[in-house]
Motif scaffolding. Structure first.
Motif, PDB file in Angstrom:
ATOM      1  N   PRO A   1       0.794  -1.225   0.000  1.00 50.15           N
ATOM      2  CA  PRO A   1       0.000   0.000   0.000  1.00 50.15           C
ATOM      3  C   PRO A   1       0.827   1.277   0.000  1.00 50.15           C
ATOM      4  O   PRO A   1       0.273   2.366  -0.110  1.00 50.15           O
TER       5      PRO A   1
ATOM      6  N   THR B   1      -8.419   4.479  -9.448  1.00 52.37           N
ATOM      7  CA  THR B   1      -8.695   3.461  -8.436  1.00 52.37           C
ATOM      8  C   THR B   1      -9.733   2.474  -8.951  1.00 52.37           C
ATOM      9  O   THR B   1     -10.795   2.874  -9.435  1.00 52.37           O
TER      10      THR B   1
ATOM     11  N   GLY C   1      -1.510  -0.696  -3.372  1.00 51.36           N
ATOM     12  CA  GLY C   1      -2.664  -1.031  -2.550  1.00 51.36           C
ATOM     13  C   GLY C   1      -2.403  -2.270  -1.725  1.00 51.36           C
ATOM     14  O   GLY C   1      -1.313  -2.856  -1.780  1.00 51.36           O
TER      15      GLY C   1
ATOM     16  N   VAL D   1      -6.083  -0.200  -0.661  1.00 47.87           N
ATOM     17  CA  VAL D   1      -6.502   1.083  -0.113  1.00 47.87           C
ATOM     18  C   VAL D   1      -7.903   0.905   0.461  1.00 47.87           C
ATOM     19  O   VAL D   1      -8.812   0.454  -0.247  1.00 47.87           O
TER      20      VAL D   1
END
Length: 344
Positions: free
Chosen positions: A77, A138, A190, A192
């Motif tokens: 992440p 994302t 990630g 996330v």
């Protein structure tokens, strides 16, 4: 008289000489060489040292990854990491499921603890970067799995990460992914955390999704239905698509509904027919009022995800950034408040 004196002196000298001669063996004894070690002593020591070293290396092999190659393609992440695309599966004419390889060390380290901690907190996503233009977007994985089988040579376990992405004419990231070939690498960061969730947090989840907006819904549905500690939570999904042939993951959703009829139900909504098992229409006030019937504030939640046009009509568009923005559209007209709704 002279003779006897000489005799006594001679005896004294003789006695002194004898005493000196008798002391010599002590001096000789103190100068003796140390005893030699038995033959092979140094060889034995060498073998013992080699054995101890081999035992230590074997211990490291069994209980650590210090002797293994560096494990790449690990979820992280904190920084972007290249992942290899291993499979592309067309789901509709413009939507593809992408499967990326993910590795994990045989023994979990601090990084794996961090990753597991984020995933355990709720719905999560990955930042995917187009390295050609240095932009990212994302995306929520619809599937994540790790094998328990260890590759002894590499000292790692292998798994995969699945994304469902629709190609948009003006979507730079979607076009980049659709142009990616099996074997190519794509940089990701990630997990996330997107929406905190824990078992029994809500009594009923009302999900309204459109197109690939089903991705976070499917992640949550799969998680909740598999969790024995979350057996009391009910889920209803209203899923809109352009046509029946555009419905993503329909077979799996139908199987989940069949296997969990008392806990999970799905209603399909399509913009245009023909439709055999879906309702032709739009998520208007009457449709959503009927879908959210029985909603209890403080106990239930409405989750919304889909294209901007759908969000604008149903809940209001989510602003760029971490905020949610005010509840608008049909949900506002029906009296829903910000605490009742979450937009992915």
């Amino acid at each position: 008289m002279a003779a006897p004196g000489l005799s006594i002196q001679s005896r004294r000298l003789s006695t002194e000489s004898t005493g000196g001669a008798e002391a010599k063996p002590e001096a000789v004894a103190s100068e003796e060489k140390p005893k030699e070690r038995p033959p092979g002593t140094y060889m034995i020591w060498a073998m013992e040292a080699i054995g101890a070293t081999m035992a230590f290396l074997y211990y490291l092999h069994l209980h650590t990854d210090l002797l293994k190659p560096e494990v790449k393609e690990r979820l992280n992440p904190e920084k972007y990491t290249p992942f290899t695309l291993v499979e592309k599966e067309p789901l509709t004419p413009d939507t593809v499921r992408f499967r990326f390889r993910v590795n994990r060390p045989r023994f979990d380290g601090e990084l794996e603890k961090l990753v597991d901690g984020i995933i355990a907190q709720g719905a999560w996503s990955m930042d995917i970067k187009d390295h050609m233009v240095q932009t990212y977007r994302t995306y929520t994985p619809v599937g994540f799995s790790m094998s328990d089988v260890v590759d002894e040579e590499l000292g790692s376990r292998q798994g995969h990460l699945d994304f469902v992405v629709k190609r948009y004419p003006r979507g730079s990231l979607s076009r980049f992914l659709h142009d990616t070939k099996v074997g190519d690498q794509v940089e990701m960061r990630g997990p996330v955390l997107v929406w905190p969730y824990h078992a029994a947090k809500f009594r009923h989840l009302f999900m309204i999704a459109g197109g690939t907006g089903v991705a976070p819904m499917y992640q949550l549905i799969d998680r909740i239905l598999k969790d024995p500690e979350d057996s009391g939570t009910r889920i209803s999904l209203l899923y809109g698509s352009q046509t029946e042939s555009d419905i993503i993951y329909r077979e799996m959703l139908d199987e989940l509904a069949k296997a969990n009829g008392d806990r999970f139900s799905v209603t399909y909504l399509v913009d245009r027919g023909p439709a055999a098992a879906a309702k032709v229409g739009v998520p208007d006030m009457d449709t959503i009022r009927g879908f959210t019937g029985g909603f209890a504030r403080g106990k239930d939640v409405v989750l919304v995800c889909g294209p901007d046009a759908m969000l604008a009509a149903v809940s209001g568009i989510k602003p760029i950034g971490s905020g949610q923005g005010p509840v608008q559209g049909v949900l506002r007209e029906l009296g829903f408040k910000s605490a009742d709704v979450f937009k992915f």
